[in-house]
Design a protein around this motif. Structure first.
Motif: not given
Ligand code: AMP
Ligand code: MG
Length: 352
Positions: A185-188, A206-212, A301-306, A325-336
Motif C-alpha cells: 500500500v505504501g502509506v500507513e 490512510g490505506g482504506v478510503t473515506f469512500e470505502e 493514485p494507488e501507485t503514487v501512495a506505493q 512537489g506537486e499536489v493531488f486531488p484529495k479523493t480516494g487514497v489521495g486524502a492519505a
C-alpha cells in the motif's frame, strides 16, 4: 542506547507455512525476550514488540526516538487476541473488522487490562489492527502475543517501504529486520474511532478510503476529525500533530501548473541552489531540475501512495537544497497522500 549487529532475515512471503520458517522463528525468539524487530506489513515496515511488555515498548520508543506521548498501534493475527486487549467492541467496529480485516484499517477501542500503559501513552483507548501480510501474521502468531508496531523509521523521517530503508534508519539499534520485500500500500493504515450511534470518525487518513468506509457504515455516517487539518485544533490522534515524513532538504508543495512550478525552480537554481522536484511518471519530461523524481503514475493514485516514501527518501541521496512537489486531488487514497505530503512539507504550500 543498546547496540546490535542488525541482522537481515529474508523471508519469501509466498512460501507455505511461514510460521515454521527459521527466520520467522528467529524474529519471534527476540520478541519473546522482550526485544524489538522490524517486519513487513502491507502498509509500511513496522518495528514490533510485545504489547504487554513495558520493557519492549520502551525499546520501541528508544530505537525510533519517538515522543512518548504518541501511542502505538497493536497488531493481531487472530481476533481471539482481542480478549484482554480491548474491554468492549461496538457493533460498528465489528462490521468494520468483518469488512476490512486483515487490512490497512486501525480501530480505536476501549483499552483492556493486558496492554502496557506505555502503548497507549496513558489514553483509555487502544488502537488495533490485523495486517494483511503473511509474514507479519506469521511473526505475530509465532510470538504468541499481540505486537505493538509503529513504522520502523527514525521518528520524523519518511516511513520505510523496504528493508533497506529500515536498515538506513535503525542499523545498530535493533537485533534484526525481517525482509519480506517491498510493502504494497505504501502509506500507513487509516485510523478510525467508533461511536455507539453507529457513526465513525477518521482520525488519520490512510490505506482504506473515506469512500470505502462510507460504503460499509452508510452515507453521512463517516466523519473526519477536523483536528487533522486545522493547526488550531488538537487532533484526536496524538501522532497527527507531529512533523513527519520529512526529507533532509526543505520541501514545499506547489498548488499550480507545471509551468508555475518550473518558474519557482528556475529562480532557485539561478541563485545557485540545487533543486529537486517530486512529480509523477506522466510529467517527468515537463521539468528541468537537479533531481526530478516520480512517485508512481498520477492517473493511478494507488501507485503514487506505493512509491511516495521511497521518492521522498531519494532526495537525500540527490543532495538537493530545496524540493518542490506537486499536489493531488484529495479523493480516494489521495486524502492519505496529501495528508503525508502536507506533513512532510510542514504545511508549506505555494498557490499559483
Ligand atoms: P504509526 O504507528 O507511526 O503509524 O502511528 C500510529 C498512529 O495511531 C498515530 O497517529 C497515533 O497517534 C495513532 N493512535 C495510536 N493509538 C491511538 C489511540 N488510542 N487513540 C487515537 N490515536 C491513536
Ligand atoms: Mg510512523
Amino acid at each position: 542506547m543498546k547496540s546490535f549487529q542488525t541482522e537481515r532475515w529474508i523471508v519469501d512471503k509466498s512460501e507455505q507455512s511461514l510460521i515454521d520458517h527459521p527466520q520467522v522463528i528467529q524474529a519471534s525468539l527476540w520478541i519473546k525476550q522482550d526485544e524489538v524487530v522490524a517486519l513487513p506489513t502491507e502498509t509500511v515496515y513496522g518495528l514490533a514488540g510485545n504489547a504487554g511488555s513495558d520493557y519492549a515498548i520502551a525499546r520501541i520508543f528508544e530505537a525510533k526516538g519517538r515522543p512518548s506521548d504518541n501511542p502505538l498501534i497493536v497488531h493481531i493475527s487472530d481476533r481471539k487476541q482481542l480478549e484482554g486487549l480491548v474491554s468492549s467492541i461496538p457493533k460498528s467496529a465489528e462490521d468494520l473488522m468483518n469488512k476490512f480485516w486483515p487490512g490497512p484499517l486501525t480501530i480505536v477501542l476501549p483499552k483492556g487490562t493486558k496492554v502496557s500503559e506505555k502503548v497507549t501513552a496513558g489514553l483509555s483507548t487502544v488502537a488495533v489492527r490485523m495486517p494483511n501480510h503473511p509474514v507479519a501474521l506469521a511473526v505475530i502468531e509465532a510470538s504468541g502475543v499481540p505486537l505493538a508496531a509503529p513504522s520502523a523509521n527514525l521518528s520524523g523521517k519518511p516511513s520505510p517501504t523496504t528493508a533497506n530503508h529500515v536498515y538506513e534508519d535503525l542499523k545498530g539499534r535493533i537485533p534484526g529486520i525481517v525482509d519480506g520485500g517491498s510493502t504494497g500500500v505504501g502509506v500507513e493504515s487509516t485510523v478510525v474511532e467508533c461511536t455507539d450511534n453507529g457513526e465513525i470518525t477518521i482520525l488519520r487518513p490512510g490505506g482504506v478510503t473515506f469512500e470505502e468506509l462510507e460504503n460499509v457504515v452508510g452515507l453521512g455516517k463517516v466523519m473526519v476529525d477536523p483536528g487533522i487539518d486545522d493547526e488550531k485544533l488538537a487532533p484526536r490522534s496524538p501522532g497527527v500533530k507531529y512533523t513527519h515524513y520529512a526529507p533532509n532538504a526543505p520541501f514545499v508543495l506547489v498548488d499550480g501548473s507545471p509551468e508555475f512550478l518550473q518558474q519557482l525552480v528556475d529562480k532557485e537554481r539561478a541563485a545557485g541552489r540545487r533543486v529537486g522536484i517530486l512529480t509523477t511518471e506522466e510529467r517527468i519530461g515537463l521539468y528541468r531540475a537537479d533531481s526530478v523524481i516520480p512517485s508512481g503514475v498520477r492517473s493511478n493514485p494507488e501507485t503514487v501512495a506505493q512509491h511516495l516514501y521511497e521518492a521522498l527518501r531519494s532526495f537525500n541521496e540527490a543532495n538537493v537544497d530545496q524540493i518542490f512537489g506537486e499536489v493531488f486531488p484529495k479523493t480516494g487514497v489521495g486524502a492519505a497522500i496529501m495528508n503525508r505530503l502536507e506533513k512532510s512539507a510542514g504545511g508549506n504550500v505555494i498557490k499559483e
